[in-house]
Design an enzyme around this catalytic site. Structure first.
Site, PDB file in Angstrom:
ATOM      1  N   ASP A  22       0.820  -1.213   0.000  1.00  0.00           N
ATOM      2  CA  ASP A  22       0.000   0.000   0.000  1.00  0.00           C
ATOM      3  C   ASP A  22       0.858   1.270   0.000  1.00  0.00           C
ATOM      4  O   ASP A  22       1.964   1.275   0.534  1.00  0.00           O
ATOM      5  CB  ASP A  22      -0.909  -0.034   1.247  1.00  0.00           C
ATOM      6  CG  ASP A  22      -2.081   0.920   1.122  1.00  0.00           C
ATOM      7  OD1 ASP A  22      -2.367   1.373  -0.013  1.00  0.00           O
ATOM      8  OD2 ASP A  22      -2.714   1.211   2.156  1.00  0.00           O
ATOM      9  N   ASN A  70     -11.104  -2.437  -5.187  1.00  0.00           N
ATOM     10  CA  ASN A  70     -10.384  -1.409  -5.944  1.00  0.00           C
ATOM     11  C   ASN A  70     -11.127  -0.969  -7.206  1.00  0.00           C
ATOM     12  O   ASN A  70     -10.852   0.099  -7.755  1.00  0.00           O
ATOM     13  CB  ASN A  70      -8.963  -1.876  -6.298  1.00  0.00           C
ATOM     14  CG  ASN A  70      -8.011  -1.886  -5.120  1.00  0.00           C
ATOM     15  OD1 ASN A  70      -7.079  -2.673  -5.040  1.00  0.00           O
ATOM     16  ND2 ASN A  70      -8.221  -0.980  -4.165  1.00  0.00           N
TER      17      ASN A  70
HETATM   18  C1  IPE Z   1      -5.417  -2.723  -0.223  1.00  0.00           C
HETATM   19  O1  IPE Z   1      -5.074  -1.381  -0.356  1.00  0.00           O
HETATM   20  C2  IPE Z   1      -5.449  -3.394  -1.574  1.00  0.00           C
HETATM   21  C3  IPE Z   1      -4.161  -3.560  -2.228  1.00  0.00           C
HETATM   22  C4  IPE Z   1      -2.991  -3.256  -1.745  1.00  0.00           C
HETATM   23  C5  IPE Z   1      -4.224  -4.205  -3.544  1.00  0.00           C
HETATM   24  P1  IPE Z   1      -6.192  -0.258  -0.461  1.00  0.00           P
HETATM   25  O2  IPE Z   1      -5.463   1.054  -0.577  1.00  0.00           O
HETATM   26  O3  IPE Z   1      -7.147  -0.574  -1.527  1.00  0.00           O
HETATM   27  O4  IPE Z   1      -6.933  -0.372   0.943  1.00  0.00           O
HETATM   28  P2  IPE Z   1      -7.788   0.684   1.749  1.00  0.00           P
HETATM   29  O5  IPE Z   1      -8.838   1.210   0.803  1.00  0.00           O
HETATM   30  O6  IPE Z   1      -6.874   1.769   2.195  1.00  0.00           O
HETATM   31  O7  IPE Z   1      -8.348  -0.085   2.902  1.00  0.00           O
HETATM   32  C1  IPE Z   2      -1.657   0.290  -3.442  1.00  0.00           C
HETATM   33  O1  IPE Z   2      -1.417   1.654  -3.440  1.00  0.00           O
HETATM   34  C2  IPE Z   2      -1.929  -0.242  -4.832  1.00  0.00           C
HETATM   35  C3  IPE Z   2      -3.318  -0.668  -5.065  1.00  0.00           C
HETATM   36  C4  IPE Z   2      -4.239  -0.704  -4.151  1.00  0.00           C
HETATM   37  C5  IPE Z   2      -3.657  -1.116  -6.411  1.00  0.00           C
HETATM   38  P1  IPE Z   2      -2.607   2.689  -3.407  1.00  0.00           P
HETATM   39  O2  IPE Z   2      -3.064   2.981  -4.798  1.00  0.00           O
HETATM   40  O3  IPE Z   2      -3.680   2.243  -2.488  1.00  0.00           O
HETATM   41  O4  IPE Z   2      -1.908   3.991  -2.815  1.00  0.00           O
HETATM   42  P2  IPE Z   2      -2.458   4.925  -1.668  1.00  0.00           P
HETATM   43  O5  IPE Z   2      -2.810   4.057  -0.505  1.00  0.00           O
HETATM   44  O6  IPE Z   2      -3.649   5.636  -2.213  1.00  0.00           O
HETATM   45  O7  IPE Z   2      -1.322   5.847  -1.381  1.00  0.00           O
HETATM   46 MG    MG Z   3      -4.073   2.440  -0.529  1.00  0.00          MG
END
Ligand code: IPE
Ligand code: IPE
Ligand code: MG
Length: 243
Positions: A22, A70
């Protein structure tokens, strides 16, 4: 790095590490760039983590690549992510194959394009006999969906009289999950400072140790992976027992 490696106890290596990768978006935004730039950098951290696993002899690693939630992101963000998969999947799966890793996927693949599904299937077959470890890619994965799917399958078997109700136990249920044949998760690592599970491997990590770090995923390197393992090895895992 040498100092860190000296602290590793090779008799207590986790069997299965799962990572919630993340913080890509925030990493890019901090640099005044588009979120996609952060997603593009993610691969460097993935390769570093795979190399760390190989060095330590960790046999299973699961990466949360795209969650079932997502899809709710803005259309442009989802499109950018899918385009990135299209552009890079073949190249990186080949790199992973050359590391002698077996690739498998968990999640509901039907929602992805035929091209993505074909490329993935091709590499799952091609890497079937690779023996340096197993890389599990969680793609359109969500634990609740997985558990509901398993429950429906089992309910159908009971209704049709294929199995008696009494046959349903832990291992029978596990056999109906995407992760059938995979060991339970020992350690979940989540980057970016968020302290939640986000619908990831709820069943499989029932007794996993949780490790949270503020490092954003594109900055996560081999040394950070080693630090997580050292921290894990200091934990006392009791599994409900008292020692
Ligand atoms: C979790 O991260 C999913 C992945 C890393 C693929 P998210 O960024 O989607 O999670 P939330 O929304 O902060 O809980
Ligand atoms: C994780 O990084 C990747 C996916 C969930 C696909 P994020 O896209 O959630 O990045 P942040 O959490 O918004 O910084
Ligand atoms: Mg994230």
């Amino acid at each position: 790095m040498k100092n860190l490696l000296e602290k590793i106890d090779y008799s207590k290596i986790p069997h299965h590490v799962a990572i919630i990768m993340d913080g890509n978006g925030r990493w890019a935004e901090k640099r005044g760039k588009l979120r996609t730039f952060g997603h593009e950098q993610a691969m460097i951290s993935i390769i570093d983590s795979l190399n760390a696993c190989k060095e330590l002899g960790i046999p299973y690693i699961t990466l949360y690549v795209f969650s079932s939630e997502n899809w709710s992101r803005p259309k442009q963000e989802v499109e950018n992510l899918l385009n990135l998969f299209h552009k890079n999947l073949k190249k990186y799966l080949e790199v992973i194959h050359r590391k002698n890793l077996r690739i498998i996927s968990i999640g509901c693949m039907e929602k992805f394009s035929d091209f993505l599904q074909k490329v993935l299937c091709f590499f799952i077959k091609k890497t079937k006999h690779n023996s340096s470890g197993t890389l599990v890619l969680a793609l359109n994965y969500g634990s609740r969906e997985e558990i509901i799917r398993a429950t429906k399958n089992i309910a159908k078997k009971v209704c049709q009289g294929v199995i008696p109700l009494e046959d349903i136990n832990d291992s029978f249920f596990q056999d109906h999950l995407y992760t059938k044949n995979l060991p339970d998760v020992d350690l979940v690592i989540r980057t970016s400072g968020e302290k939640r599970i986000s619908n990831f491997l709820l069943w499989q990590s029932a007794y996993a140790e949780l490790y949270f770090t503020n490092i954003l995923w594109p900055d996560f390197r081999k040394k950070d992976f080693f630090k997580a393992i050292i921290n894990y090895q200091k934990r006392k895992r009791r599994f409900g027992n008292i020692h």
